[in-house]
Design an enzyme around this catalytic site. Structure first.
Site, PDB file in Angstrom:
ATOM      1  CG  HIS A  77      -1.849  -1.184   1.248  1.00 14.38           C
ATOM      2  ND1 HIS A  77      -2.530  -1.553   2.378  1.00 14.38           N
ATOM      3  CD2 HIS A  77      -2.149  -2.115   0.298  1.00 14.38           C
ATOM      4  CE1 HIS A  77      -3.229  -2.656   2.122  1.00 14.38           C
ATOM      5  NE2 HIS A  77      -3.003  -3.022   0.874  1.00 14.38           N
ATOM      6  CG  HIS A 232      -7.578  -2.924  -1.413  1.00 15.58           C
ATOM      7  ND1 HIS A 232      -7.001  -1.898  -0.683  1.00 15.58           N
ATOM      8  CD2 HIS A 232      -6.779  -4.001  -1.237  1.00 15.58           C
ATOM      9  CE1 HIS A 232      -5.924  -2.359  -0.086  1.00 15.58           C
ATOM     10  NE2 HIS A 232      -5.765  -3.641  -0.401  1.00 15.58           N
ATOM     11  CG  ASP A 236      -3.573  -5.065  -2.787  1.00  8.14           C
ATOM     12  OD1 ASP A 236      -3.084  -4.270  -1.966  1.00  8.14           O
ATOM     13  OD2 ASP A 236      -4.420  -5.921  -2.489  1.00  8.14           O
ATOM     14  CG  HIS A 259      -0.325  -9.300  -2.422  1.00  6.73           C
ATOM     15  ND1 HIS A 259      -0.244  -8.015  -2.910  1.00  6.73           N
ATOM     16  CD2 HIS A 259      -1.206  -9.261  -1.404  1.00  6.73           C
ATOM     17  CE1 HIS A 259      -1.045  -7.236  -2.206  1.00  6.73           C
ATOM     18  NE2 HIS A 259      -1.635  -7.966  -1.287  1.00  6.73           N
TER      19      HIS A 259
HETATM   20 ZN   LIG Z   1      -3.935  -4.570  -0.136  1.00  2.00          ZN
END
Ligand SMILES: [Zn+2]
Length: 302
Positions: A77, A232, A236, A259
């Site tokens: 973030h 969001h 990311d 991720h």
């Molecule tokens: Zn995140």
């Protein structure tokens, strides 16, 4: 010339680590041209971990870096806020392994960067411009990047949850669009997973103050955007892509990624040297014959 940028002055804040629940001091400090974004552990003698794919650690719920067994966790973030505000060079000091979670979004980091101010430096910025598509998929998770005149992201998510069957959004990422449309979007989790995380000693600092929590049929806290979840995911992806080490010019398209795939893809982009060129002032430069210090050594042999 599109100049590199750093902060005008140092700035600090205090928050808690999402997984450890510990209090963390975070300071952002100006750095010289070509320094890049580097984390510095003040509790580990000032040991530095540059924010590049070269230092990727084991990725599970958040993005972590490590070098010589010194780690920095939950970096995405903050990285997303820094690169979207055009900050190329900065020292990120932490007195703990985890970047504080703040409110689960990038908005508090935007506020810090704006308070410190951003200044141009006497050296031009190098962009990584995509000239051929690159794609990667793992099962039903997909990510790709295509040539484009701007940095754009298209993201789509689908979960087995009534509120999240499908959300999709495309956005050209600029400083303004990021601040307005993406930075305030918070991380989210499913109530059924919270117990499991806690049992594994994770999310000890997690609460309704720093995450959107999805129950069986709805959310436990008020949403900031109807499609806060996919926003969001864009946040990311922008933060994870920052690990390429250069601002990327291209259209990133991701479906159900996370991720692990974002960061594997960031590394793949650097490896696919025939699919991009460095550009500066809009003119194309040849691919360097020696690896830049902040990028993986394998570029050198390409
Ligand atoms: Zn995140």
């Amino acid at each position: 010339m599109d100049a590199q940028r750093t902060l005008r002055r140092p700035i600090s804040c205090v928050g808690i680590g999402l997984h450890s629940g510990n209090k963390v001091n975070l300071s952002l400090k100006p750095a010289a041209p070509d320094h890049g974004i580097r984390f510095r552990r003040t509790d580990m003698g000032g040991f530095e971990v540059p924010a590049t794919v070269h230092n990727l650690a084991d990725i599970q719920l958040a993005t972590g870096l490590s070098r010589d067994q010194v780690s920095v966790e939950t970096v995405e973030h903050l990285l997303s806020a820094l690169v979207s505000m055009g900050v190329d060079n900065v020292v990120v000091e932490l007195n703990s392994p985890e970047v504080p979670i703040m409110d689960g979004s990038a908005a508090p980091f935007i506020y810090l960067i704006q308070e410190a101010g951003v200044k141009r430096q006497a050296k031009s910025r190098k962009f990584l411009k995509i000239i051929r598509p690159i794609a990667l998929s793992r099962g039903d998770k997909r990510i790709a990047i295509y040539p484009s005149d701007h940095f754009k992201v298209t993201y789509s998510v689908s979960y087995d949850h009534p509120l999240l069957r499908h959300q999709s959004r495309t956005l050209r990422i600029t400083e303004e669009s990021f601040i307005e449309e993406i930075a305030p979007a918070r991380t989210f989790t499913f109530l059924k997973d919270v117990e499991m995380l806690r049992q594994n000693g994770l999310a000890l600092g997690g609460s309704l103050e720093n995450a959107v929590v999805l129950g069986e049929t709805g959310v436990l806290n008020a949403l900031r955007f109807e499609d806060e979840f996919v926003r969001h995911k864009i946040l990311d992806a922008v933060g994870d892509l920052a690990l390429v080490g250069y601002p990327v010019i291209g259209h990133l398209v991701a479906h159900r990624a996370g991720h692990a795939l974002h960061t594997e893809f960031a590394a793949k982009i650097l490896e696919e040297t025939s699919a991009w060129r460095f550009v500066e002032d809009g003119s194309e430069l040849p691919v360097p014959s020696a690896a830049p210090s902040a990028a993986p050594a394998k570029i050198a042999s390409a």
